[in-house]
Design a protein around this motif. Structure first.
Motif, short mmCIF file in Angstrom:
data_model
loop_
_atom_site.label_atom_id
_atom_site.label_comp_id
_atom_site.label_asym_id
_atom_site.label_seq_id
_atom_site.Cartn_x
_atom_site.Cartn_y
_atom_site.Cartn_z
N CYS A 271 42.01 56.26 17.42
CA CYS A 271 43.11 56.00 16.48
C CYS A 271 44.38 56.65 17.02
O CYS A 271 44.33 57.68 17.69
N ALA A 272 45.52 56.04 16.68
CA ALA A 272 46.82 56.55 17.15
C ALA A 272 46.83 56.64 18.67
O ALA A 272 47.23 57.65 19.25
N ALA B 43 40.71 50.64 20.52
CA ALA B 43 41.88 51.51 20.44
C ALA B 43 42.86 50.94 19.42
O ALA B 43 43.19 49.75 19.46
N THR B 44 43.32 51.77 18.50
CA THR B 44 44.20 51.31 17.44
C THR B 44 45.47 52.16 17.38
O THR B 44 45.49 53.32 17.79
N ASP B 45 46.51 51.56 16.81
CA ASP B 45 47.76 52.26 16.57
C ASP B 45 48.55 51.47 15.54
O ASP B 45 48.30 50.26 15.34
N THR C 52 44.72 55.84 8.02
CA THR C 52 44.22 56.21 6.69
C THR C 52 43.37 55.12 6.06
O THR C 52 42.77 55.33 5.00
N TYR C 53 43.34 53.93 6.69
CA TYR C 53 42.51 52.84 6.18
C TYR C 53 41.96 52.06 7.36
O TYR C 53 42.58 51.13 7.85
N LEU C 54 40.78 52.48 7.81
CA LEU C 54 40.16 51.84 8.96
C LEU C 54 39.19 50.77 8.47
O LEU C 54 38.23 51.06 7.75
N ASN C 55 39.44 49.56 8.86
CA ASN C 55 38.61 48.44 8.42
C ASN C 55 37.37 48.36 9.30
O ASN C 55 37.18 47.43 10.08
N CYS C 56 36.52 49.40 9.16
CA CYS C 56 35.31 49.52 9.97
C CYS C 56 34.15 49.94 9.07
O CYS C 56 34.34 50.59 8.04
N GLU D 8 44.48 64.40 5.21
CA GLU D 8 43.12 64.58 4.70
C GLU D 8 42.37 63.25 4.63
O GLU D 8 41.20 63.16 4.98
N GLU D 9 43.08 62.21 4.17
CA GLU D 9 42.47 60.89 4.08
C GLU D 9 42.12 60.36 5.46
O GLU D 9 41.06 59.75 5.66
N ALA D 10 43.01 60.60 6.42
CA ALA D 10 42.77 60.14 7.78
C ALA D 10 41.53 60.81 8.37
O ALA D 10 40.66 60.14 8.97
N ILE D 11 41.42 62.10 8.21
CA ILE D 11 40.26 62.82 8.75
C ILE D 11 38.98 62.33 8.08
O ILE D 11 37.95 62.14 8.74
#
Length: 205
Positions: free
Chosen positions: A42-43, A62-64, A91-95, A118-121
């Motif tokens: 991510c990022a 790989a996402t960004d 913060t919202y991974l479609n996985c 916090e949401e990302a982690i």
């Protein structure tokens, strides 16, 4: 978007200011990656870490959030047929849950507001398989607990980077402990802009 505007010059800045730290960071991150791993990054930005992971792993997504950053990263990885790219919010991974062997998010936590960080982690942990690792390298402002933000950090923030946190090595560790992450190790890479790497091992609670 700031990151779209700087996509084509970002690597030149990084190479001039922090090349040694970045190389050591990439080598440290990839030391946790196995050849059989399916990895989410991510990022990914311009692909500074992506190129190292892509050579080492089985498959890499790989996402960004920045399309232009992704364009630069894609060009760097055009010879790696095991790497795919997708625009996505950290913060919202479609996985699916428990999908990836390793999850990497480089140099982004200090740019997120508290709730988003916090949401990302939590999202990074969610999509990682039980027994897998979540690897989070983050630029820190200093190795010393009492240090004030450096001139480089202040200048970058004025340019539009948008720091939400100025971590020291100590406060970076404490940040994860306060969020309740216990199965975690840290590595420090010292240099002009130091980097702290948090490595969380995901276990069933």
């Amino acid at each position: 978007m700031f990151w779209d505007r700087v996509a084509n010059v970002y690597d030149k800045f990084e190479d001039r200011v922090n090349a040694d730290v970045n190389k050591k960071m990439c080598l440290t991150v990839t030391s946790y990656i196995n050849h059989s791993d399916d990895v989410l990054e991510c990022a990914c930005g311009t692909g500074i870490i992506t190129t190292y992971i892509g050579i080492k792993c089985h498959k890499l997504m790989a996402t960004d959030i920045s399309r232009k950053m992704l364009d630069v990263a894609k060009e760097k990885c055009k010879t790696l047929d095991n790497v795919r790219f997708k625009r996505a919010e950290i913060t919202y991974l479609n996985c699916h849950d428990n999908f990836f062997d390793k999850v990497v998010a480089g140099n982004v936590i200090h740019l997120l507001e508290d709730d988003d960080a916090e949401e990302a982690i939590s999202e990074l942990v969610r999509v990682c398989k039980v027994g897998g690792k979540i690897i989070i390298p983050t630029y820190i402002d200093s190795v010393n607990e009492d240090a004030k933000p450096s001139k480089i950090s202040v200048a970058l923030d004025k340019m539009g980077v948008g720091f939400q946190k100025y971590f020291t090595y100590e406060s970076y560790q404490e940040y994860f402990y306060e969020l309740g992450y216990k199965d975690i190790e840290f590595q420090l890479i010292e240099g002009k802009i130091p980097c702290a790497i948090a490595i969380i091992t995901k276990y069933n609670k």
